[in-house]
Design a protein around this motif. Structure first.
Motif, mmCIF file in Angstrom:
data_model
loop_
_atom_site.group_PDB
_atom_site.id
_atom_site.type_symbol
_atom_site.label_atom_id
_atom_site.label_comp_id
_atom_site.label_asym_id
_atom_site.label_seq_id
_atom_site.Cartn_x
_atom_site.Cartn_y
_atom_site.Cartn_z
ATOM 1 N N TYR A 140 36.989 12.331 7.546
ATOM 2 C CA TYR A 140 35.757 12.488 8.322
ATOM 3 C C TYR A 140 35.966 13.153 9.682
ATOM 4 O O TYR A 140 35.019 13.271 10.459
ATOM 5 N N ASP A 141 37.197 13.577 10.014
ATOM 6 C CA ASP A 141 37.383 14.304 11.265
ATOM 7 C C ASP A 141 37.356 15.811 10.996
ATOM 8 O O ASP A 141 37.236 16.249 9.860
ATOM 9 N N VAL A 142 37.463 16.611 12.069
ATOM 10 C CA VAL A 142 37.320 18.058 11.916
ATOM 11 C C VAL A 142 38.410 18.636 11.023
ATOM 12 O O VAL A 142 38.159 19.547 10.222
ATOM 13 N N ARG A 171 33.386 6.536 8.033
ATOM 14 C CA ARG A 171 34.331 5.857 8.915
ATOM 15 C C ARG A 171 34.126 4.339 8.892
ATOM 16 O O ARG A 171 35.085 3.571 8.771
ATOM 17 N N CYS A 217 41.491 21.085 16.805
ATOM 18 C CA CYS A 217 40.852 19.774 16.982
ATOM 19 C C CYS A 217 41.753 18.613 16.597
ATOM 20 O O CYS A 217 41.534 17.493 17.051
ATOM 21 N N ASP A 218 42.775 18.877 15.785
ATOM 22 C CA ASP A 218 43.730 17.821 15.465
ATOM 23 C C ASP A 218 44.911 17.838 16.421
ATOM 24 O O ASP A 218 45.903 17.154 16.185
ATOM 25 N N GLY A 226 34.148 21.567 18.070
ATOM 26 C CA GLY A 226 34.794 20.418 17.444
ATOM 27 C C GLY A 226 34.074 19.101 17.681
ATOM 28 O O GLY A 226 33.813 18.354 16.731
ATOM 29 N N ASN A 240 32.562 16.658 14.894
ATOM 30 C CA ASN A 240 33.122 15.307 14.837
ATOM 31 C C ASN A 240 32.070 14.222 15.011
ATOM 32 O O ASN A 240 32.237 13.099 14.527
ATOM 33 N N ARG A 269 31.770 10.331 13.476
ATOM 34 C CA ARG A 269 31.965 9.221 14.412
ATOM 35 C C ARG A 269 30.797 8.239 14.375
ATOM 36 O O ARG A 269 30.989 7.030 14.487
ATOM 37 N N ALA A 323 30.242 12.198 7.909
ATOM 38 C CA ALA A 323 30.607 13.576 8.229
ATOM 39 C C ALA A 323 29.917 14.587 7.326
ATOM 40 O O ALA A 323 30.114 15.796 7.497
ATOM 41 N N ASN A 333 25.941 14.587 19.079
ATOM 42 C CA ASN A 333 26.995 14.649 20.085
ATOM 43 C C ASN A 333 26.537 14.050 21.407
ATOM 44 O O ASN A 333 27.304 13.376 22.099
#
Length: 578
Positions: A83-85, A112, A239-240, A289, A293, A297, A301, A327
């Motif tokens: 679920y992250d970028v 998440r 982004c990671d 990003g 994200n 969060r 996602a 966001n």
């Protein structure tokens, strides 16, 4: 004036402080790039120069053959992401490429809060019910031994592509592609999940070109250009927070050029909503990003992935606007929790700890990683932030150089202190029963102390070079731009400028920030800005009219500034010294 020591990086023959003429070479030498051939390669990163043969990764050939078989046999394929970028972009490039080949492909991103990170049995059941023959994981799967066994027992083939640190035993998948495998000698362990996924697609394309193909499939393989997906690869890599060295540097540099072409509808729409004019690492990491994200969060996602995959302008506009609003909501939630977390962290620091662990009741789990990063930056300590709910603690951690947080989490898992966990040196996630909170906190502290020898590194700032303020010109800004893309592993150069005479300073931005001007010994003037410096020793000194015409040293970064159509050099101030 902010109480931090300054040090200037050294290199062989470091005897010409004050000159801007060979600054690039000095910076590269200080960063360990000492011969001219390596400098040339670094300054002109290309995929051709850095791209390895994908077969150097363990199990890559087996993975490519298995995926090619499924594509050519018209079997249903499922892509299981995160679920992250990094996970979203990894899923996107796999889905887009397989769809371009005409494959029958579906995807799944876990939630998440509901499912958590990695594979889970219920999702595998749902995927199996859809008739999937091949399950491919991206940016996850390396710790899913039980789930892989379950999928295999129900007749599915499984290919894992991941970049997280594995446990001592690998899952019994048909292929496990992960440069962090103990038996992998590829030398690309710094890749993000999306980088591993991209190399897998390169291997798949090569494998397909060796097969006897019908005219339609041959045309699809020939006409689908994987380079078109490098904007996604760059986004996931930045982004990671993967180091922008080696192949990553080439992927991001080329990916920014692809992003500038604005060919992907979803990213183009998100750039317009977020008012991104020029692609940059900053835009990827701090503008696009966070918006992608935000969905994962706060909820799911799915909207972020759908935005990257859609070809419908109306859908793209709706999804981009929704992510933009999410966001803003994420920022409000984050700021409220950060106030509490910072108070708790200050108390922990007062007790002389080498690590930080703060936990609150029913904090939103989606912002734990962001807050951990903020605390890490502020206190220069490995930081874990968690939320306590229904007897379970879920959290994220961010680490400092010299502390491998991923190893600490893996060791805690092996000892049974936590129930789930994984990650890499700089970042990790974990879950544990609430009754183990004290045990985990003490284990974290003990492990960090062991890794750093019980000594917390001082808050030292290492500048890349020291030079006369008169050399800080727009010409130098252009020269420094050759070092881009900047990011983890290749930070934007920090400079110490000597011989700057304060002319004036004023507040801006609602009173929290500074702007001003200094004169240099060469007769030029240099504008500066300083964010969040009002109320600090630096701000108090600069705003005191009694200090006008005082000669000072500046520490910070030199950037290009555009105002009313005029472009000039501007110094982003971080600290000063007399």
């Amino acid at each position: 004036m902010l109480g931090r020591a300054w040090a200037v990086a050294t290199y062989p023959g470091n005897d010409d402080v004050g000159s801007a003429d060979n600054l690039l070479q000095r910076i590269l030498m200080a960063r360990g790039i000492t011969d001219m051939a390596a400098m040339e390669k670094f300054l002109n990163p290309s995929i051709k120069e850095y791209m390895p043969d994908p077969s150097v990764l363990r199990d890559m050939d087996a993975a490519a053959k298995l995926i090619a078989d499924s594509v050519l046999n018209n079997e249903k394929i499922a892509i299981y992401g995160d679920y992250d970028v990094d996970g979203i972009t990894s899923t996107a490039i796999f889905v887009k490429y397989l769809r371009a080949l005409g494959a029958d492909v579906m995807w799944h991103l876990p939630t998440r809060e509901g499912e958590g990170y990695g594979l889970n049995i219920q999702a595998i059941d749902d995927i199996r019910a859809d008739g999937v023959n091949l399950l491919i994981t991206v940016d996850c799967g390396i710790s899913g031994q039980a789930e892989v066994d379950y999928a295999k027992s129900h007749g599915m083939n499984v290919v894992i592509t991941d970049h997280h640190s594995p446990d001592s035993e690998l899952p019994m998948a048909d292929a496990v592609v992960n440069p962090k495998r103990a038996d992998d000698t590829s030398g690309v362990s710094y890749l993000a999940g999306v980088g591993v996924a991209f190399l897998t697609l390169v291997a798949l394309r090569r494998e397909l070109k060796t097969r006897p193909l019908g005219p339609d499939m041959a045309a699809r393989v020939r006409d689908t250009n994987l380079m078109d997906y490098l904007d996604f690869v760059a986004l996931g890599t930045v982004c990671d927070t993967m180091p922008l060295v080696g192949l990553n540097r080439a992927l991001v540099a080329t990916g920014l050029k692809v992003l500038g072409l604005r060919n992907n509808l979803g990213l183009r729409t998100l750039m317009d909503v977020a008012k991104v004019k020029t692609p940059s690492v900053y835009a990827l990491g701090f503008v696009l990003g966070p918006r992608l994200n935000a969905a994962g969060r706060l909820d799911s996602a799915t909207p972020a992935l759908e935005l990257l995959l859609t070809d419908n302008p109306l859908v793209a506009n709706d999804l981009a606007a929704r992510l933009h609003e999410m966001n803003h909501e994420r920022i409000d939630i984050q700021n409220a929790i950060m106030l509490c977390a910072d108070d708790m962290a200050a108390t922990e620091c007062a007790n002389g700890r080498c690590s930080l662990f703060v936990c609150g009741d029913n904090w939103h789990g989606g912002v734990m990683g962001i807050i951990a990063g903020r605390l890490k930056d502020k206190y220069n300590l490995p930081s874990c932030v968690a939320t306590r709910c229904d007897g379970v603690i879920n959290g994220s951690g961010r680490s400092i150089p010299g502390v491998d947080l991923g190893k600490i989490i893996h060791d805690a898992l092996a000892l049974g202190i936590i129930s789930e966990g994984g990650g890499h040196a700089a970042a990790a996630g974990f879950s544990l029963p609430a009754e183990n909170e004290g045990a985990f906190c003490e284990f974290l502290e003990s492990a960090v102390r062991t890794q750093i020898g019980g000594i917390v590194a001082p808050g030292e700032i290492v500048a890349d070079a020291e030079l006369d303020a008169g050399g800080a010109t727009l010409k130098l800004v252009k020269k420094l731009s050759a070092l881009e893309p900047f990011g983890q592993g290749n930070p934007e150069p920090t400079l110490v400028l000597n011989g700057a005479t304060l002319r004036y300073a004023r507040t801006m931005g609602g009173g929290a920030h500074l702007r001003g001007m200094v004169a240099t010994s060469s007769g030029t003037q240099l504008a500066f800005v300083g964010f969040n410096l009002v109320g600090t020793a630096v701000g108090n000194f600069l705003l005191d009219d009694a200090n006008v015409n005082t000669t000072i040293k500046l520490l910070g970064r030199l950037k290009e500034n555009e105002y009313n159509g005029r472009i000039s050099a501007q110094f982003y101030l971080e600290d000063i010294a007399l």
